[in-house]
Design an enzyme around this catalytic site. Structure first.
Site, PDB file in Angstrom:
ATOM      1  N   ARG A  99     -32.813  -2.753  -8.128  1.00  0.00           N
ATOM      2  CA  ARG A  99     -33.929  -3.379  -8.809  1.00  0.00           C
ATOM      3  C   ARG A  99     -33.688  -4.865  -9.045  1.00  0.00           C
ATOM      4  O   ARG A  99     -34.596  -5.665  -8.998  1.00  0.00           O
ATOM      5  CB  ARG A  99     -34.163  -2.645 -10.115  1.00  0.00           C
ATOM      6  CG  ARG A  99     -34.471  -3.558 -11.239  1.00  0.00           C
ATOM      7  CD  ARG A  99     -34.856  -2.806 -12.470  1.00  0.00           C
ATOM      8  NE  ARG A  99     -36.274  -2.603 -12.495  1.00  0.00           N
ATOM      9  CZ  ARG A  99     -36.882  -1.615 -13.103  1.00  0.00           C
ATOM     10  NH1 ARG A  99     -36.182  -0.676 -13.682  1.00  0.00           N
ATOM     11  NH2 ARG A  99     -38.183  -1.543 -13.125  1.00  0.00           N
ATOM     12  N   TYR A 100     -32.427  -5.233  -9.321  1.00  0.00           N
ATOM     13  CA  TYR A 100     -32.079  -6.639  -9.532  1.00  0.00           C
ATOM     14  C   TYR A 100     -31.301  -7.096  -8.313  1.00  0.00           C
ATOM     15  O   TYR A 100     -30.473  -6.349  -7.785  1.00  0.00           O
ATOM     16  CB  TYR A 100     -31.234  -6.781 -10.809  1.00  0.00           C
ATOM     17  CG  TYR A 100     -31.895  -6.154 -12.004  1.00  0.00           C
ATOM     18  CD1 TYR A 100     -33.021  -6.744 -12.566  1.00  0.00           C
ATOM     19  CD2 TYR A 100     -31.435  -4.958 -12.542  1.00  0.00           C
ATOM     20  CE1 TYR A 100     -33.662  -6.161 -13.644  1.00  0.00           C
ATOM     21  CE2 TYR A 100     -32.061  -4.366 -13.626  1.00  0.00           C
ATOM     22  CZ  TYR A 100     -33.176  -4.967 -14.169  1.00  0.00           C
ATOM     23  OH  TYR A 100     -33.817  -4.380 -15.235  1.00  0.00           O
ATOM     24  N   ARG A 103     -27.335  -6.657  -8.105  1.00  0.00           N
ATOM     25  CA  ARG A 103     -26.703  -5.456  -8.648  1.00  0.00           C
ATOM     26  C   ARG A 103     -27.342  -4.210  -8.076  1.00  0.00           C
ATOM     27  O   ARG A 103     -28.563  -4.144  -7.974  1.00  0.00           O
ATOM     28  CB  ARG A 103     -26.890  -5.390 -10.178  1.00  0.00           C
ATOM     29  CG  ARG A 103     -26.063  -6.346 -10.960  1.00  0.00           C
ATOM     30  CD  ARG A 103     -26.783  -6.714 -12.263  1.00  0.00           C
ATOM     31  NE  ARG A 103     -27.808  -7.709 -12.020  1.00  0.00           N
ATOM     32  CZ  ARG A 103     -28.668  -8.142 -12.927  1.00  0.00           C
ATOM     33  NH1 ARG A 103     -28.673  -7.645 -14.140  1.00  0.00           N
ATOM     34  NH2 ARG A 103     -29.558  -9.054 -12.620  1.00  0.00           N
ATOM     35  N   CYS A 112     -23.936  15.823 -17.817  1.00  0.00           N
ATOM     36  CA  CYS A 112     -23.189  15.063 -18.831  1.00  0.00           C
ATOM     37  C   CYS A 112     -22.427  16.061 -19.692  1.00  0.00           C
ATOM     38  O   CYS A 112     -22.752  17.242 -19.713  1.00  0.00           O
ATOM     39  CB  CYS A 112     -24.150  14.283 -19.730  1.00  0.00           C
ATOM     40  SG  CYS A 112     -25.119  13.067 -18.823  1.00  0.00           S
ATOM     41  N   CYS A 116     -27.705  13.567 -24.786  1.00  0.00           N
ATOM     42  CA  CYS A 116     -28.192  12.716 -25.865  1.00  0.00           C
ATOM     43  C   CYS A 116     -29.691  12.895 -25.927  1.00  0.00           C
ATOM     44  O   CYS A 116     -30.388  12.735 -24.920  1.00  0.00           O
ATOM     45  CB  CYS A 116     -27.875  11.262 -25.566  1.00  0.00           C
ATOM     46  SG  CYS A 116     -26.148  11.024 -25.090  1.00  0.00           S
ATOM     47  N   CYS A 119     -31.934  10.226 -24.416  1.00  0.00           N
ATOM     48  CA  CYS A 119     -31.672   9.803 -23.031  1.00  0.00           C
ATOM     49  C   CYS A 119     -32.969   9.433 -22.301  1.00  0.00           C
ATOM     50  O   CYS A 119     -33.968  10.118 -22.402  1.00  0.00           O
ATOM     51  CB  CYS A 119     -30.981  10.926 -22.274  1.00  0.00           C
ATOM     52  SG  CYS A 119     -30.582  10.460 -20.590  1.00  0.00           S
ATOM     53  N   ARG A 121     -32.924   8.905 -18.937  1.00  0.00           N
ATOM     54  CA  ARG A 121     -32.870   9.424 -17.564  1.00  0.00           C
ATOM     55  C   ARG A 121     -32.834  10.942 -17.669  1.00  0.00           C
ATOM     56  O   ARG A 121     -31.795  11.562 -17.652  1.00  0.00           O
ATOM     57  CB  ARG A 121     -31.619   8.880 -16.869  1.00  0.00           C
ATOM     58  CG  ARG A 121     -31.916   8.476 -15.443  1.00  0.00           C
ATOM     59  CD  ARG A 121     -30.734   7.830 -14.783  1.00  0.00           C
ATOM     60  NE  ARG A 121     -30.838   6.399 -14.731  1.00  0.00           N
ATOM     61  CZ  ARG A 121     -29.833   5.572 -15.027  1.00  0.00           C
ATOM     62  NH1 ARG A 121     -28.671   6.038 -15.397  1.00  0.00           N
ATOM     63  NH2 ARG A 121     -30.005   4.279 -14.932  1.00  0.00           N
ATOM     64  N   LYS A 325     -35.113  -5.116 -17.333  1.00  0.00           N
ATOM     65  CA  LYS A 325     -34.391  -5.389 -18.568  1.00  0.00           C
ATOM     66  C   LYS A 325     -34.634  -6.837 -18.991  1.00  0.00           C
ATOM     67  O   LYS A 325     -34.564  -7.742 -18.166  1.00  0.00           O
ATOM     68  CB  LYS A 325     -32.922  -5.208 -18.256  1.00  0.00           C
ATOM     69  CG  LYS A 325     -32.146  -4.644 -19.392  1.00  0.00           C
ATOM     70  CD  LYS A 325     -30.705  -4.477 -18.980  1.00  0.00           C
ATOM     71  CE  LYS A 325     -30.409  -3.066 -18.536  1.00  0.00           C
ATOM     72  NZ  LYS A 325     -29.722  -2.982 -17.278  1.00  0.00           N
TER      73      LYS A 325
HETATM   74  C1  LIG Z   1     -29.335  -2.131 -16.465  1.00  0.00           C
HETATM   75  C2  LIG Z   1     -29.340  -2.131 -15.030  1.00  0.00           C
HETATM   76  C3  LIG Z   1     -28.488  -2.979 -14.315  1.00  0.00           C
HETATM   77  C4  LIG Z   1     -27.489  -3.906 -14.995  1.00  0.00           C
HETATM   78  O1  LIG Z   1     -28.082  -4.917 -15.720  1.00  0.00           O
HETATM   79  P1  LIG Z   1     -27.175  -5.911 -16.575  1.00  0.00           P
HETATM   80  O2  LIG Z   1     -28.147  -6.679 -17.382  1.00  0.00           O
HETATM   81  O3  LIG Z   1     -26.433  -6.746 -15.598  1.00  0.00           O
HETATM   82  O4  LIG Z   1     -26.250  -5.090 -17.413  1.00  0.00           O
HETATM   83  C5  LIG Z   1     -28.550  -2.930 -12.939  1.00  0.00           C
HETATM   84  N1  LIG Z   1     -29.405  -2.123 -12.281  1.00  0.00           N
HETATM   85  C6  LIG Z   1     -30.264  -1.317 -12.943  1.00  0.00           C
HETATM   86  C7  LIG Z   1     -31.216  -0.475 -12.158  1.00  0.00           C
HETATM   87  C8  LIG Z   1     -30.254  -1.281 -14.339  1.00  0.00           C
HETATM   88  O5  LIG Z   1     -31.098  -0.470 -14.990  1.00  0.00           O
HETATM   89  S1  SF4 Z   2     -27.572   8.828 -22.451  1.00  0.00           S
HETATM   90 FE1  SF4 Z   2     -28.251  10.372 -20.938  1.00  0.00          FE
HETATM   91  S2  SF4 Z   2     -27.036   9.961 -19.108  1.00  0.00           S
HETATM   92 FE2  SF4 Z   2     -26.001   8.922 -20.821  1.00  0.00          FE
HETATM   93  S3  SF4 Z   2     -24.487  10.419 -21.567  1.00  0.00           S
HETATM   94 FE3  SF4 Z   2     -26.345  10.685 -22.797  1.00  0.00          FE
HETATM   95  S4  SF4 Z   2     -27.480  12.326 -21.735  1.00  0.00           S
HETATM   96 FE4  SF4 Z   2     -25.950  11.536 -20.289  1.00  0.00          FE
END
Ligand SMILES: *Cc1c(COP(=O)(O)O)cnc(C)c1O
Ligand code: SF4
Length: 357
Positions: A99-100, A103, A112, A116, A119, A121, A325
């Site tokens: 996405r970025y 990275r 996991c 959580c 969460c 995801r 972000k």
């Molecule tokens: C959060 C995230 C990152 C890392 O972002 P930083 O601001 O550098 O910590 C990279 N890729 C994805 C898809 C993310 O959600």
């Molecule tokens: S936030 Fe989601 S992915 Fe991260 S440890 Fe908790 S349940 Fe697992």
């Protein structure tokens, strides 16, 4: 089997086991009863005995709502989604999110140690990944990193990548290192918080051998920084791993200046740098856990005046609708109009985040 794997196999996954340890409230019991009727539609339940030992019978204990589900999870509020970050739109290969520009994110595990409740995801299979299929996907993602030289950092997340056994993890890291000897590795894991015995000497040495490698954990409350957690952190640091922390601002857990201030101080003492404080994502069924943005802004404004730069995390949000972000401005804070915060995001475009005060 290693000790942590035995501990993991003894974790609590059912209402019956949980009720043997903890008295449930009406709303918590209701989640399990409703959940039984439709197991596919919800985030699974599991908690390690270690994490449960940090709670007591007080229904308002600050760690409790992170792990014990409540019926509120079945109430999706407007604007919430199953994939609030729209990661599906940025996935060039299975398990890979780009996405970025510089990275990429590789999703290395779909389970996991505990789930959580906040969460974002939430598509877990809850099952162990087949290591053959996983390494095949990792091989393709590594080739992608090899072709895309603009990528400088690889984030490995999930799920929790430290659910994988050491030898799978070693093969996975080696694939990426071979394709890109220069890449910065980051592992996102909650193991130091939820199952510190996972951080064995063997694991610390393994991770240290792939430096530069950063581990990003998620401590949300000072009570999570137990002596066992601090020892796990020290083990990683001593092996040459750099430790950072991302917290999520959670209602009734850490939504006070005092708590975040103590958390930051304790993290620094444990050689963990406070990196981000995240405003809650609009994940389905999490509105009862989200602290309003007004709270986050007031906490951050006062922290900025009282804490050192080293101790102050960046306050950020994933802009709803796929904006990515973004840091939430503090001086001045974003405008509030008709029930939304108006945040000037990438390219000057305005993004809306609900004003839930
Ligand atoms: C959060 C995230 C990152 C890392 O972002 P930083 O601001 O550098 O910590 C990279 N890729 C994805 C898809 C993310 O959600
Ligand atoms: S936030 Fe989601 S992915 Fe991260 S440890 Fe908790 S349940 Fe697992």
């Amino acid at each position: 089997m290693e000790e942590w794997q035995k501990e993991l196999s003894r974790r609590i996954c059912s209402r019956e086991e949980l009720e043997a340890e903890l008295e449930l409230t009406g709303s918590e019991r209701e989640w399990f009863l409703r959940g039984d009727a439709d197991p596919a539609a919800r985030l699974p339940f599991a908690v390690t005995r270690y994490y449960l030992s940090l709670l007591d019978d007080n229904p308002g204990h600050p760690l409790r709502s992170q792990v014990i589900p409540r019926i509120g999870e079945f109430h999706a509020s407007p604007g919430e989604s199953r994939d609030p970050l729209c990661e599906g739109m940025h996935s060039p290969l299975p398990r890979l999110v780009h996405r970025y520009e510089d990275r990429i994110l590789f999703l290395a595990a779909s389970s996991c140690a505990l789930y959580c409740r906040h969460c974002f995801r939430r598509h877990f299979t809850g099952e162990n990944d087949d290591s053959g299929a996983l390494l095949e996907a990792a091989g393709k993602a590594a080739a992608y990193a090899g072709e895309h030289r603009e990528v400088r950092e690889l984030l490995i997340s999930g799920g929790d990548p430290l659910m994988l056994p050491d030898n799978t993890l070693r093969k996975l890291l080696a694939l990426f290192r071979a394709a890109r000897p220069d890449i910065i590795l980051r592992i996102g894991t909650r193991m130091p918080v939820v199952l510190p015995s996972r951080i064995t000497e063997g694991l610390a040495d393994l991770l240290g051998s792939f430096a530069p490698l950063y581990v990003i954990s998620q401590f949300n409350h000072p009570l999570e920084l137990t002596p066992a957690a601090a020892r796990a952190a020290a083990r990683l640091s001593n092996a040459g791993v750099v430790l950072l922390n991302q917290s999520v601002l959670l209602r009734g857990v850490n939504d006070s200046e005092e708590t975040i201030r103590r958390l930051s101080a304790d993290l620094l003492s444990a050689r963990i740098l406070p990196y981000y404080l995240f405003q809650g994502d609009l994940a389905s069924g999490t509105s009862h856990l989200r602290a309003p943005m007004s709270k986050g802004i007031s906490i951050m404004r006062s922290l900025r005046q009282r804490l050192s730069g080293l101790a102050t995390p960046a306050y950020a949000v994933d802009l709803p609708g796929g904006g990515g972000k973004w840091l939430i401005p503090l001086e001045p804070p974003p405008e509030r109009v008709d029930g939304f915060y108006r945040i000037r995001g990438p390219g000057g475009r305005i993004w809306l985040y609900p004003d839930e005060e």
